[in-house]
Design an enzyme around this catalytic site. Structure first.
Site, PDB file in Angstrom:
ATOM      1  N   LYS A   1       0.702  -1.124  -0.040  1.00 54.67           N
ATOM      2  CA  LYS A   1      -0.004   0.059   0.080  1.00 54.67           C
ATOM      3  C   LYS A   1       0.924   1.328   0.077  1.00 54.67           C
ATOM      4  CE  LYS A   1      -4.313  -1.675   1.824  1.00 54.67           C
ATOM      5  NZ  LYS A   1      -5.589  -1.298   2.565  1.00 54.67           N
TER       6      LYS A   1
ATOM      7  N   ASP B   1     -10.151   2.910   1.673  1.00 58.77           N
ATOM      8  CA  ASP B   1     -10.430   2.317   2.954  1.00 58.77           C
ATOM      9  C   ASP B   1     -11.354   3.209   3.658  1.00 58.77           C
ATOM     10  OD1 ASP B   1      -9.267  -0.089   1.863  1.00 58.77           O
ATOM     11  OD2 ASP B   1      -7.238   0.809   3.056  1.00 58.77           O
TER      12      ASP B   1
END
Ligand code: ATR
Length: 288
Positions: free
Chosen positions: A76, A113
């Site tokens: 990420k 997210d």
């Protein structure tokens, strides 16, 4: 789905998730359900990519016909440095969870997210109001950054951030904003006083890990106890909260809802989290 957004029958809808390892991922089950539900012809693939191969893997998304991909552990942060463009949200959070291949072939990194966490929270508890009290977030890793960002964006005025390593909480607070108050780990029990929500973003309570070490004695009875873990669906932290009558939120909804903006970004389709999809995901999590 809007009529004008009807998928092109000649189009092959291709996306995937890049991670290492990746065989545990539940994302393919979810996205391939949506491919069927939206009557698309296509595929969502688990892509096992080692860190040393990440840049090469991302560079072939366009020639292979991918509309984009999700990015998961451990990529990420590294992916943020590889893509051509990073949106403001992902830059603030410091990680990307989704890449979209633009028409000209360049790669845009975003982070969905935070949206997954907030959208699920609002769906499960529509009566929860961000501005009626403080929140506690436990943990200061990548997931915590997304949750803190989401809570701030919703309008939470005070986020008490407790982390085993204080310096990580302090750093996160200095980067994300003054509404985040870093607190020493020892204060985590008392920090729950007067909050509307407490979120566990640590790995504690995950299958194979010990339970999160926290006392809920100071947590108001109507405060939401949320965990972003979904293996197991009910962590010891949630069991403890449930037993004393607190409303709870497990981690599966965050995974489901972060897929919605990804579909909009990749395919321009507004997909939905149906009860059927939630049940399919939950039962496959239980059976493994
Ligand atoms: P993610 O990206 O999923 O958030 P991470 O960046 O590895 O994962 O963060 C894991 C979080 O769990 C961190 O906040 C970590 O605390 P430290 O910063 O002190 O490492 C927390 N964590 C891991 N093991 C823990 C433990 N035994 N007790 C308390 N917190 C723990």
């Amino acid at each position: 789905m809007h009529k004008t957004d009807m998928p092109n029958k000649n189009r092959f809808f291709l996306a995937g998730v890049v991670g290492w390892p990746i065989s545990h991922s539940f994302s393919p089950l979810m996205h391939n359900y949506w491919i069927k539900q939206n009557k698309c012809i296509g595929l969502y693939l688990p892509l096992a990519v080692q860190p040393s191969g990440l840049a090469t893997a991302l560079s072939v998304l366009k020639p292979l016909g991918f509309s984009g991909c999700n990015v998961t552990i451990p990529h990420k942060q590294m992916a943020l440095k590889i893509v051509d463009e990073v949106d403001e949200t992902a830059n603030t959070i410091g990680a990307i969870s989704c890449i979209t291949v633009k028409k000209n072939g360049s790669l845009l990194g975003t982070n969905n997210d935070w949206y997954g966490f907030v959208a699920n929270l609002k769906y499960e508890y529509p009566g929860w109001r961000a501005d009626t009290g403080p929140a506690v977030v436990i943990g200061a890793g990548g997931a915590s950054r997304a949750v803190c960002y989401g809570l701030m964006r919703e309008g939470v005025k005070e986020i008490r951030l407790v982390n085993r390593t204080f310096s990580s909480a302090d750093l996160l607070a200095s980067q994300l904003g003054t509404s985040i108050k870093p607190l020493p780990w020892e204060t985590r029990h008392k920090a729950l006083e007067g909050v509307t929500i407490v979120v566990n973003t640590t790995s504690q309570g995950m299958i194979g890990q010990p339970a999160l070490n926290i006392s809920l004695d100071h947590l108001p009875k109507n405060a939401i106890a949320a965990d972003i873990i979904y293996t197991p669906l009910e962590t010891p932290f949630l069991t403890m909260a449930k037993k004393r009558g607190n409303p709870t939120l497990n981690g599966i909804g965050m995974l489901l809802y972060q897929g919605i903006p990804a579909w909009k970004q990749w395919f321009n389709i507004e997909t939905t989290v149906s009860l059927e999809l939630r049940k399919i995901m939950e039962s496959s999590l239980i059976t493994g």
